[in-house]
Write a protein that holds these residues in place. Structure first.
Motif, PDB file in Angstrom:
ATOM      1  N   MET A   1       0.801  -1.039  -0.100  1.00 54.85           N
ATOM      2  CA  MET A   1      -0.045  -0.043  -0.012  1.00 54.85           C
ATOM      3  C   MET A   1       0.840   1.121  -0.052  1.00 54.85           C
ATOM      4  SD  MET A   1      -2.443   1.254   3.162  1.00 54.85           S
ATOM      5  CE  MET A   1      -0.837   1.701   4.205  1.00 54.85           C
ATOM      6  N   LEU A   2       0.543   1.980  -0.881  1.00 56.71           N
ATOM      7  CA  LEU A   2       1.151   3.364  -0.942  1.00 56.71           C
ATOM      8  C   LEU A   2       0.589   4.603   0.073  1.00 56.71           C
ATOM      9  CD1 LEU A   2       1.662   3.844  -4.853  1.00 56.71           C
ATOM     10  CD2 LEU A   2       3.267   3.186  -3.131  1.00 56.71           C
ATOM     11  N   TYR A   3      -0.796   4.628  -0.093  1.00 54.56           N
ATOM     12  CA  TYR A   3      -1.514   5.507   0.926  1.00 54.56           C
ATOM     13  C   TYR A   3      -2.696   4.963   1.205  1.00 54.56           C
ATOM     14  CZ  TYR A   3       2.282   9.113   0.139  1.00 54.56           C
ATOM     15  OH  TYR A   3       3.348   9.694  -0.052  1.00 54.56           O
ATOM     16  N   MET A   4      -3.459   5.449   2.253  1.00 51.56           N
ATOM     17  CA  MET A   4      -4.720   5.233   2.379  1.00 51.56           C
ATOM     18  C   MET A   4      -5.486   6.404   2.555  1.00 51.56           C
ATOM     19  SD  MET A   4      -5.799   1.772   2.724  1.00 51.56           S
ATOM     20  CE  MET A   4      -7.162   1.891   3.664  1.00 51.56           C
TER      21      MET A   4
ATOM     22  N   THR B   1     -10.889   4.817   3.725  1.00 44.31           N
ATOM     23  CA  THR B   1     -10.955   3.297   3.556  1.00 44.31           C
ATOM     24  C   THR B   1     -10.461   2.928   2.073  1.00 44.31           C
ATOM     25  OG1 THR B   1     -13.128   3.461   2.768  1.00 44.31           O
ATOM     26  CG2 THR B   1     -12.782   2.749   5.092  1.00 44.31           C
ATOM     27  N   LEU B   2     -10.338   4.062   1.015  1.00 39.84           N
ATOM     28  CA  LEU B   2      -9.656   3.684  -0.200  1.00 39.84           C
ATOM     29  C   LEU B   2      -8.123   3.678  -0.172  1.00 39.84           C
ATOM     30  CD1 LEU B   2     -10.199   3.759  -3.381  1.00 39.84           C
ATOM     31  CD2 LEU B   2      -9.878   6.012  -3.140  1.00 39.84           C
ATOM     32  N   ALA B   3      -7.807   2.286  -0.593  1.00 41.00           N
ATOM     33  CA  ALA B   3      -6.125   2.076  -0.662  1.00 41.00           C
ATOM     34  C   ALA B   3      -5.700   2.534  -2.157  1.00 41.00           C
ATOM     35  CB  ALA B   3      -5.817   0.630  -0.652  1.00 41.00           C
ATOM     36  N   VAL B   4      -4.611   3.251  -2.052  1.00 35.51           N
ATOM     37  CA  VAL B   4      -3.667   3.641  -3.112  1.00 35.51           C
ATOM     38  C   VAL B   4      -2.615   2.827  -3.325  1.00 35.51           C
ATOM     39  CG1 VAL B   4      -2.546   5.568  -4.436  1.00 35.51           C
ATOM     40  CG2 VAL B   4      -4.623   6.044  -3.049  1.00 35.51           C
ATOM     41  N   ASP B   5      -2.633   1.846  -4.256  1.00 30.89           N
ATOM     42  CA  ASP B   5      -1.355   1.023  -4.238  1.00 30.89           C
ATOM     43  C   ASP B   5      -0.794   0.829  -5.673  1.00 30.89           C
ATOM     44  OD1 ASP B   5       0.251  -1.104  -3.367  1.00 30.89           O
ATOM     45  OD2 ASP B   5      -1.213  -2.328  -2.667  1.00 30.89           O
ATOM     46  N   THR B   6      -0.136  -0.036  -5.957  1.00 29.69           N
ATOM     47  CA  THR B   6       0.776  -0.234  -7.096  1.00 29.69           C
ATOM     48  C   THR B   6      -0.189  -0.551  -8.330  1.00 29.69           C
ATOM     49  OG1 THR B   6       1.633  -2.029  -6.746  1.00 29.69           O
ATOM     50  CG2 THR B   6       2.923  -0.287  -6.203  1.00 29.69           C
ATOM     51  N   ARG B   7      -1.208  -1.362  -7.850  1.00 25.81           N
ATOM     52  CA  ARG B   7      -2.400  -1.418  -8.848  1.00 25.81           C
ATOM     53  C   ARG B   7      -3.597  -1.859  -8.136  1.00 25.81           C
ATOM     54  NH1 ARG B   7      -0.520  -6.390 -12.425  1.00 25.81           N
ATOM     55  NH2 ARG B   7      -2.584  -6.255 -13.172  1.00 25.81           N
ATOM     56  N   PRO B   8      -4.819  -1.619  -8.436  1.00 27.92           N
ATOM     57  CA  PRO B   8      -5.009  -1.040  -9.991  1.00 27.92           C
ATOM     58  C   PRO B   8      -4.933   0.546  -9.984  1.00 27.92           C
ATOM     59  CG  PRO B   8      -7.046  -1.802  -8.921  1.00 27.92           C
ATOM     60  CD  PRO B   8      -6.005  -2.056  -8.034  1.00 27.92           C
ATOM     61  N   PHE B   9      -5.283   1.112  -8.818  1.00 29.93           N
ATOM     62  CA  PHE B   9      -5.196   2.430  -8.570  1.00 29.93           C
ATOM     63  C   PHE B   9      -3.908   3.028  -8.282  1.00 29.93           C
ATOM     64  CE2 PHE B   9      -6.647   6.254  -6.212  1.00 29.93           C
ATOM     65  CZ  PHE B   9      -7.262   7.034  -7.592  1.00 29.93           C
TER      66      PHE B   9
ATOM     67  N   SER C   1      -0.580  12.172  -7.674  1.00 29.35           N
ATOM     68  CA  SER C   1      -0.623  12.179  -9.207  1.00 29.35           C
ATOM     69  C   SER C   1      -0.023  11.013  -9.507  1.00 29.35           C
ATOM     70  CB  SER C   1       0.031  13.491  -9.780  1.00 29.35           C
ATOM     71  OG  SER C   1      -0.355  14.496  -9.135  1.00 29.35           O
ATOM     72  N   GLY C   2      -0.843  10.346 -10.791  1.00 34.60           N
ATOM     73  CA  GLY C   2      -0.379   9.233 -11.389  1.00 34.60           C
ATOM     74  C   GLY C   2      -1.043   8.726 -12.581  1.00 34.60           C
ATOM     75  N   ARG C   3      -0.923   7.447 -12.949  1.00 35.42           N
ATOM     76  CA  ARG C   3      -1.398   7.089 -14.280  1.00 35.42           C
ATOM     77  C   ARG C   3      -2.142   5.776 -13.853  1.00 35.42           C
ATOM     78  NH1 ARG C   3       3.838   8.138 -18.259  1.00 35.42           N
ATOM     79  NH2 ARG C   3       3.395  10.412 -18.345  1.00 35.42           N
ATOM     80  N   LEU C   4      -3.221   5.526 -14.870  1.00 35.25           N
ATOM     81  CA  LEU C   4      -3.920   4.135 -14.774  1.00 35.25           C
ATOM     82  C   LEU C   4      -3.824   3.776 -16.150  1.00 35.25           C
ATOM     83  CD1 LEU C   4      -7.433   5.621 -12.922  1.00 35.25           C
ATOM     84  CD2 LEU C   4      -5.169   4.773 -11.975  1.00 35.25           C
ATOM     85  N   LEU C   5      -4.050   2.491 -16.222  1.00 32.54           N
ATOM     86  CA  LEU C   5      -4.380   1.582 -17.495  1.00 32.54           C
ATOM     87  C   LEU C   5      -5.380   0.930 -17.254  1.00 32.54           C
ATOM     88  CD1 LEU C   5      -0.547   0.700 -17.737  1.00 32.54           C
ATOM     89  CD2 LEU C   5      -1.657   2.296 -19.055  1.00 32.54           C
TER      90      LEU C   5
ATOM     91  N   GLY D   1      -7.106  -1.738 -14.666  1.00 35.42           N
ATOM     92  CA  GLY D   1      -8.304  -1.089 -13.949  1.00 35.42           C
ATOM     93  C   GLY D   1      -7.892   0.240 -13.341  1.00 35.42           C
ATOM     94  N   GLY D   2      -8.703   0.801 -12.419  1.00 35.26           N
ATOM     95  CA  GLY D   2      -8.393   1.803 -11.649  1.00 35.26           C
ATOM     96  C   GLY D   2      -9.516   2.959 -11.790  1.00 35.26           C
ATOM     97  N   LEU D   3     -10.621   2.637 -12.581  1.00 33.02           N
ATOM     98  CA  LEU D   3     -11.488   3.746 -12.886  1.00 33.02           C
ATOM     99  C   LEU D   3     -12.454   3.846 -11.758  1.00 33.02           C
ATOM    100  CD1 LEU D   3     -12.344   3.895 -16.807  1.00 33.02           C
ATOM    101  CD2 LEU D   3     -11.074   5.371 -15.340  1.00 33.02           C
ATOM    102  N   ASP D   4     -12.922   2.422 -11.125  1.00 31.27           N
ATOM    103  CA  ASP D   4     -13.768   2.208 -10.270  1.00 31.27           C
ATOM    104  C   ASP D   4     -13.338   3.211  -8.945  1.00 31.27           C
ATOM    105  OD1 ASP D   4     -15.320   0.925 -11.543  1.00 31.27           O
ATOM    106  OD2 ASP D   4     -14.608  -1.016 -10.645  1.00 31.27           O
ATOM    107  N   GLU D   5     -11.962   2.946  -8.693  1.00 37.45           N
ATOM    108  CA  GLU D   5     -11.380   3.804  -7.447  1.00 37.45           C
ATOM    109  C   GLU D   5     -11.274   5.405  -7.755  1.00 37.45           C
ATOM    110  OE1 GLU D   5     -10.255   0.989  -8.834  1.00 37.45           O
ATOM    111  OE2 GLU D   5      -9.802  -0.436  -7.486  1.00 37.45           O
ATOM    112  N   LEU D   6     -11.334   5.738  -8.951  1.00 37.15           N
ATOM    113  CA  LEU D   6     -11.128   7.061  -9.340  1.00 37.15           C
ATOM    114  C   LEU D   6     -12.464   7.467  -9.222  1.00 37.15           C
ATOM    115  CD1 LEU D   6      -9.542   9.556 -10.427  1.00 37.15           C
ATOM    116  CD2 LEU D   6      -9.927   8.759 -12.898  1.00 37.15           C
TER     117      LEU D   6
END
Length: 145
Positions: free
Chosen positions: A1-4, A7-15, A53-57, A62-67
């Protein structure tokens, strides 16, 4: 996990994110003095702002649900604790701006690459936050609906 973010986890994938910016200030009051340089007095902590800031594929990982969850947090003015991956708590924040840019648009109108930026400002803790966090955790597991 990079950040919380709550309750939303920001990790290396998908978000994921690949850039962290923080700007914090202090309030210093200036007092005019006769025949001398103005006196300065510490007035307290000023604004504290974080931008992730980051990039999603989306078509690959995935990652759009988290966005979309981030957009909902912004729309509702949700206050949440922010925690770094090493366990350091950065305080309570609220999202002030979300930007996203789609490039290499595919047939479904979604970009192959989606660049995003989340701007947050430090806020007072939410008094009812315990219930929001519990509800958020239950929603992760499909319970509490």
């Amino acid at each position: 996990m990079l950040y919380m973010l709550g309750t939303l986890a920001v990790d290396t994938r998908p978000f994921s994110i690949d850039k962290f910016d923080r700007q914090a200030s202090a309030d210093i009051a200036s007092k005019g003095l006769m025949g001398a340089f103005p006196g300065k007095e510490f007035g307290g902590e000023g604004d504290d702002e974080i931008t992730l800031s980051g990039r999603l594929l989306p078509t690959k990982i995935g990652g759009l649900d988290e966005l979309e969850i981030v957009h909902e947090m912004r729309r509702t003015g949700t206050r949440f604790p922010v925690q770094r991956g090493d366990g350091k708590r950065l305080g309570w924040f609220a999202i002030t701006r979300v930007s996203e840019g789609h490039t290499e648009i595919l047939r479904d109108g979604v970009g192959f690459v989606v660049e995003h930026s989340i701007s947050m400002t430090r806020v007072q803790p939410d008094t009812g936050a315990g219930q929001q966090i519990i509800s958020g955790l239950l929603s992760l597991f499909g319970a509490g609906r």
